[in-house]
Design an enzyme around this catalytic site. Structure first.
Site, PDB file in Angstrom:
ATOM      1  CB  THR A 122      22.025  38.087 -11.908  1.00  0.00           C
ATOM      2  OG1 THR A 122      21.042  38.705 -11.487  1.00  0.00           O
ATOM      3  CG2 THR A 122      22.442  38.407 -13.244  1.00  0.00           C
ATOM      4  CG  ASP A 140      24.010  37.919 -20.638  1.00  0.00           C
ATOM      5  OD1 ASP A 140      23.257  39.056 -21.225  1.00  0.00           O
ATOM      6  OD2 ASP A 140      25.156  37.643 -20.153  1.00  0.00           O
ATOM      7  CB  ALA A 154      18.503  46.160 -15.707  1.00  0.00           C
ATOM      8  CB  THR A 189      14.820  54.320 -13.368  1.00  0.00           C
ATOM      9  OG1 THR A 189      14.998  54.963 -12.092  1.00  0.00           O
ATOM     10  CG2 THR A 189      16.198  54.682 -14.129  1.00  0.00           C
ATOM     11  CG  ASP A 190      12.272  58.265 -10.659  1.00  0.00           C
ATOM     12  OD1 ASP A 190      13.091  57.418 -10.328  1.00  0.00           O
ATOM     13  OD2 ASP A 190      11.598  58.435  -9.565  1.00  0.00           O
ATOM     14  CD  GLU A 191      17.437  55.600  -8.968  1.00  0.00           C
ATOM     15  OE1 GLU A 191      18.802  55.495  -9.210  1.00  0.00           O
ATOM     16  OE2 GLU A 191      16.660  54.962  -8.488  1.00  0.00           O
ATOM     17  CE1 TYR A 234      19.395  50.890 -12.487  1.00  0.00           C
ATOM     18  CE2 TYR A 234      18.751  52.791 -11.327  1.00  0.00           C
ATOM     19  CZ  TYR A 234      18.435  51.681 -11.982  1.00  0.00           C
ATOM     20  OH  TYR A 234      17.077  51.306 -12.232  1.00  0.00           O
ATOM     21  CB  SER A 235      20.845  57.239 -12.693  1.00  0.00           C
ATOM     22  OG  SER A 235      21.950  57.889 -12.221  1.00  0.00           O
ATOM     23  CE  LYS A 284      17.000  50.921 -16.383  1.00  0.00           C
ATOM     24  NZ  LYS A 284      16.704  49.445 -17.069  1.00  0.00           N
ATOM     25  CE  LYS A 294      17.469  47.384  -6.119  1.00  0.00           C
ATOM     26  NZ  LYS A 294      16.861  46.583  -7.056  1.00  0.00           N
ATOM     27  CE1 TYR A 346      23.062  52.445   3.052  1.00  0.00           C
ATOM     28  CE2 TYR A 346      22.405  53.437   1.009  1.00  0.00           C
ATOM     29  CZ  TYR A 346      22.779  52.401   1.792  1.00  0.00           C
ATOM     30  OH  TYR A 346      23.031  51.205   1.166  1.00  0.00           O
ATOM     31  N   GLY A 404      27.541  60.418  -3.802  1.00  0.00           N
ATOM     32  CA  GLY A 404      26.712  60.881  -4.852  1.00  0.00           C
ATOM     33  C   GLY A 404      25.123  60.797  -4.619  1.00  0.00           C
ATOM     34  CG  HIS A 405      22.015  59.332  -1.001  1.00  0.00           C
ATOM     35  ND1 HIS A 405      21.759  59.039   0.424  1.00  0.00           N
ATOM     36  CD2 HIS A 405      20.837  58.884  -1.916  1.00  0.00           C
ATOM     37  CE1 HIS A 405      20.650  58.294   0.566  1.00  0.00           C
ATOM     38  NE2 HIS A 405      20.185  58.280  -0.686  1.00  0.00           N
TER      39      HIS A 405
HETATM   40  P1  NAD Z   1      15.933  43.094 -10.250  1.00  0.00           P
HETATM   41  O1  NAD Z   1      17.237  43.459 -10.092  1.00  0.00           O
HETATM   42  O2  NAD Z   1      14.958  42.547  -9.008  1.00  0.00           O
HETATM   43  O3  NAD Z   1      15.878  42.076 -11.460  1.00  0.00           O
HETATM   44  C1  NAD Z   1      16.620  42.151 -12.549  1.00  0.00           C
HETATM   45  C2  NAD Z   1      16.429  40.853 -13.254  1.00  0.00           C
HETATM   46  O4  NAD Z   1      17.122  40.769 -14.280  1.00  0.00           O
HETATM   47  C3  NAD Z   1      16.686  39.537 -12.695  1.00  0.00           C
HETATM   48  O5  NAD Z   1      15.797  38.444 -12.839  1.00  0.00           O
HETATM   49  C4  NAD Z   1      18.345  38.943 -13.329  1.00  0.00           C
HETATM   50  O6  NAD Z   1      18.449  37.778 -13.280  1.00  0.00           O
HETATM   51  C5  NAD Z   1      17.833  39.669 -14.708  1.00  0.00           C
HETATM   52  N1  NAD Z   1      19.090  39.956 -15.389  1.00  0.00           N
HETATM   53  C6  NAD Z   1      20.128  40.858 -15.095  1.00  0.00           C
HETATM   54  N2  NAD Z   1      21.192  40.734 -15.948  1.00  0.00           N
HETATM   55  C7  NAD Z   1      20.695  40.210 -16.696  1.00  0.00           C
HETATM   56  C8  NAD Z   1      21.229  39.764 -18.251  1.00  0.00           C
HETATM   57  N3  NAD Z   1      22.265  40.093 -18.796  1.00  0.00           N
HETATM   58  N4  NAD Z   1      20.387  38.986 -19.196  1.00  0.00           N
HETATM   59  C9  NAD Z   1      19.081  38.464 -18.759  1.00  0.00           C
HETATM   60  N5  NAD Z   1      18.601  38.825 -17.520  1.00  0.00           N
HETATM   61  C10 NAD Z   1      19.160  39.534 -16.681  1.00  0.00           C
HETATM   62  O7  NAD Z   1      15.311  44.660 -10.933  1.00  0.00           O
HETATM   63  P2  NAD Z   1      13.872  45.220 -10.849  1.00  0.00           P
HETATM   64  O8  NAD Z   1      13.686  45.863  -9.432  1.00  0.00           O
HETATM   65  O9  NAD Z   1      12.652  44.234 -11.132  1.00  0.00           O
HETATM   66  O10 NAD Z   1      13.948  46.349 -11.889  1.00  0.00           O
HETATM   67  C11 NAD Z   1      13.460  45.801 -13.305  1.00  0.00           C
HETATM   68  C12 NAD Z   1      13.539  46.855 -14.225  1.00  0.00           C
HETATM   69  O11 NAD Z   1      13.004  48.251 -13.745  1.00  0.00           O
HETATM   70  C13 NAD Z   1      15.030  47.511 -14.495  1.00  0.00           C
HETATM   71  O12 NAD Z   1      15.580  47.609 -15.750  1.00  0.00           O
HETATM   72  C14 NAD Z   1      15.245  48.666 -13.518  1.00  0.00           C
HETATM   73  O13 NAD Z   1      16.480  49.044 -14.085  1.00  0.00           O
HETATM   74  C15 NAD Z   1      13.737  49.005 -13.647  1.00  0.00           C
HETATM   75  N6  NAD Z   1      13.372  49.891 -12.381  1.00  0.00           N
HETATM   76  C16 NAD Z   1      13.342  49.339 -11.250  1.00  0.00           C
HETATM   77  C17 NAD Z   1      12.804  50.179 -10.452  1.00  0.00           C
HETATM   78  C18 NAD Z   1      12.665  49.567  -8.997  1.00  0.00           C
HETATM   79  O14 NAD Z   1      12.046  50.321  -8.059  1.00  0.00           O
HETATM   80  N7  NAD Z   1      13.052  48.514  -8.492  1.00  0.00           N
HETATM   81  C19 NAD Z   1      12.321  51.423 -10.463  1.00  0.00           C
HETATM   82  C20 NAD Z   1      12.737  52.316 -11.538  1.00  0.00           C
HETATM   83  C21 NAD Z   1      13.029  51.171 -12.792  1.00  0.00           C
HETATM   84  P1  TYD Z   2      17.290  52.139  -2.864  1.00  0.00           P
HETATM   85  O1  TYD Z   2      16.334  51.092  -2.231  1.00  0.00           O
HETATM   86  O2  TYD Z   2      18.642  51.369  -3.085  1.00  0.00           O
HETATM   87  O3  TYD Z   2      16.690  52.651  -4.131  1.00  0.00           O
HETATM   88  P2  TYD Z   2      17.316  53.786  -4.983  1.00  0.00           P
HETATM   89  O4  TYD Z   2      18.566  54.211  -4.592  1.00  0.00           O
HETATM   90  O5  TYD Z   2      17.274  53.425  -6.338  1.00  0.00           O
HETATM   91  O6  TYD Z   2      16.213  55.039  -4.877  1.00  0.00           O
HETATM   92  O7  TYD Z   2      17.443  53.391  -1.861  1.00  0.00           O
HETATM   93  C1  TYD Z   2      16.254  54.005  -1.587  1.00  0.00           C
HETATM   94  C2  TYD Z   2      16.495  55.022  -0.717  1.00  0.00           C
HETATM   95  O8  TYD Z   2      16.872  54.502   0.807  1.00  0.00           O
HETATM   96  C3  TYD Z   2      17.802  55.925  -1.050  1.00  0.00           C
HETATM   97  O9  TYD Z   2      17.735  57.152  -0.420  1.00  0.00           O
HETATM   98  C4  TYD Z   2      18.836  55.134  -0.192  1.00  0.00           C
HETATM   99  C5  TYD Z   2      18.361  54.898   1.095  1.00  0.00           C
HETATM  100  N1  TYD Z   2      18.855  53.539   1.786  1.00  0.00           N
HETATM  101  C6  TYD Z   2      19.341  53.640   2.950  1.00  0.00           C
HETATM  102  O10 TYD Z   2      19.152  54.665   3.690  1.00  0.00           O
HETATM  103  N2  TYD Z   2      19.677  52.417   3.524  1.00  0.00           N
HETATM  104  C7  TYD Z   2      19.860  51.309   2.832  1.00  0.00           C
HETATM  105  O11 TYD Z   2      20.357  50.242   3.624  1.00  0.00           O
HETATM  106  C8  TYD Z   2      19.579  51.215   1.626  1.00  0.00           C
HETATM  107  C9  TYD Z   2      19.354  49.963   0.743  1.00  0.00           C
HETATM  108  C10 TYD Z   2      18.660  52.415   0.971  1.00  0.00           C
END
Ligand code: NAD
Ligand code: TYD
Length: 350
Positions: A37, A60, A84, A134-136, A159-160, A163, A198, A216, A290-291
């Protein structure tokens, strides 16, 4: 030789996990199933693409026939499901996509793995499905307290919620069939290869380009930051030694509010790269719907049972991360779909 089916391995954490595993273990085969994606980027995996023990499959996780084919072709020992839709802001705009990938995709993987791993009594030895959660899923904290594995799930965003739904499906496969599973619930990850939607990579990228830094609301929401390599180490340990059916929280008591993080990035860039970058780039924008106010993990279970501990403090990890983005400016430029710029212009209008 153990065979791992890693899904979503072209994303942020998945690609770091693949690099970590090949550094740590000599005798493993990793199959990376990724749909590519907007968040999947094969550039993240350039260093391993010629490794004979690495196989990439574009596809997929919701495609049952494809997943069945992989289990027929390979004797898969571990499934690690990273795949995801992972961004809260997008989930607010496109909840259906999150239900599909995160819930239906998880059930598809579980069901195919279950069929392939079933033996006459129970399951074949040494197999395990690990769900990266995720902790979310626990919701939002007030000023006090931490999320424990026993904290009731109370997700708020699409999202949460997707999950959490997936976690319940994984739990159901344990409770119903005794399928060998673990769930890990980690806090916010940061580090190399994170897509710049992010908070941390977005702020680094915008500082680099001297673009506004969208905060935000009041910017005082708190996240518990985990350096991605520490997370990869935890997953490896849970795969090897986690008790079947158990959930493990992963976090290292690195709580910081968003403004602190943004100011840390500005200050590093100001002092080391471009002295014209300063706090005047900060722009408070409308709050996320809903932050969640605060996330904070209690990691005692994984520490006590498996001996896991985080090696990278936030102060060290953030500097490593900023430097990585500076040293890899082409990575940012070459993002596969170009979706980032489009998305950014559309939603932030800056
Ligand atoms: P990311 O968005 O960077 O990567 C997601 C990957 O999944 C991408 O490579 C995408 O192409 C692939 N993907 C999406 N839909 C797909 C499908 N239908 N089939 C196959 N592949 C698919 O995400 P990330 O930040 O690396 O997160 C990885 C996992 O960790 C997720 O499950 C997320 O919920 C969890 N997680 C992430 C964080 C974080 O801070 N990034 C925190 C807690 C949990
Ligand atoms: P994010 O990286 O999207 O992770 P998550 O919402 O899954 O925790 O956001 C982290 C925090 O930063 C969250 O409180 C939202 C805030 N944020 C901003 O203030 N500005 C931004 O542009 C983004 C992407 C996030």
């Amino acid at each position: 030789m153990k065979t791992y089916l890693v899904t979503g391995g072209a994303g942020f954490i998945g690609s770091n996990f693949i690099h970590y595993m090949f550094k740590k273990h000599q005798d493993i085969h990793i199959i990376n199933l990724d749909k590519l994606t907007y968040a999947g980027n094969l550039e993240n995996l350039k260093k391993v693409e010629n490794n004979p023990n690495y196989t990439f499959v574009k596809g997929d996780i919701c495609d049952k026939k494809l997943v069945e084919g992989l289990f027929k072709k390979y004797d898969i020992d571990y499934v690690v499901n990273f795949a995801a839709e992972s961004h809260v802001d997008r989930s607010i705009r496109e909840p259906e996509l999150f239900a599909k990938t995160n819930v239906v995709g998880t059930v598809t993987l579980l069901n195919v793995a279950k069929t392939a791993w079933e033996a006459e009594s129970g399951f074949k030895e040494g197999k395990k499905y690990l769900q990266v959660s995720t902790d979310e899923v626990y919701g939002s904290l007030g000023k006090e307290g931490y999320f424990m594995e026993t904290t009731p799930l109370d997700p708020h965003s699409p999202y949460s919620s997707s999950k959490a739904s997936a976690d319940f499906m994984v739990k159901a496969f344990y409770d119903t069939y005794k399928m060998p599973i673990n769930i890990t619930r980690c806090s916010n990850n940061y580090g190399p290869y994170q897509f710049p939607e992010k908070l941390i990579p977005l702020m680094i990228n915008n500082c680099l380009g001297k673009k506004p830094l969208p905060v935000y609301g009041d910017g005082l929401n708190i996240r518990d930051w985990l350096y991605v390599e520490d997370h990869c180490k935890a997953i490896d340990m849970v795969l090897e030694s986690g008790r079947l059916g158990q959930v493990y929280n992963v976090g290292g008591h690195n709580e910081r509010n968003n403004l602190y993080i943004i100011k840390t990035i500005i200050s590093y860039v100001h002092d080391n790269v471009d002295s014209t970058v300063d706090e005047s780039l900060i722009k408070h924008v409308e709050d996320r719907k809903g932050h969640d106010r605060r996330y904070g993990i209690d990691p005692e279970k994984i520490k006590n049972e498996l001996g896991w501990y985080p090696e990278t403090s936030f102060e060290i990890g953030i500097v490593k991360t900023i430097k990585w983005y500076f040293d890899n400016k082409d990575w940012m430029k070459n993002l596969t779909s170009g979706a980032y710029e489009e998305y950014y212009k559309k939603y932030y209008k800056m």
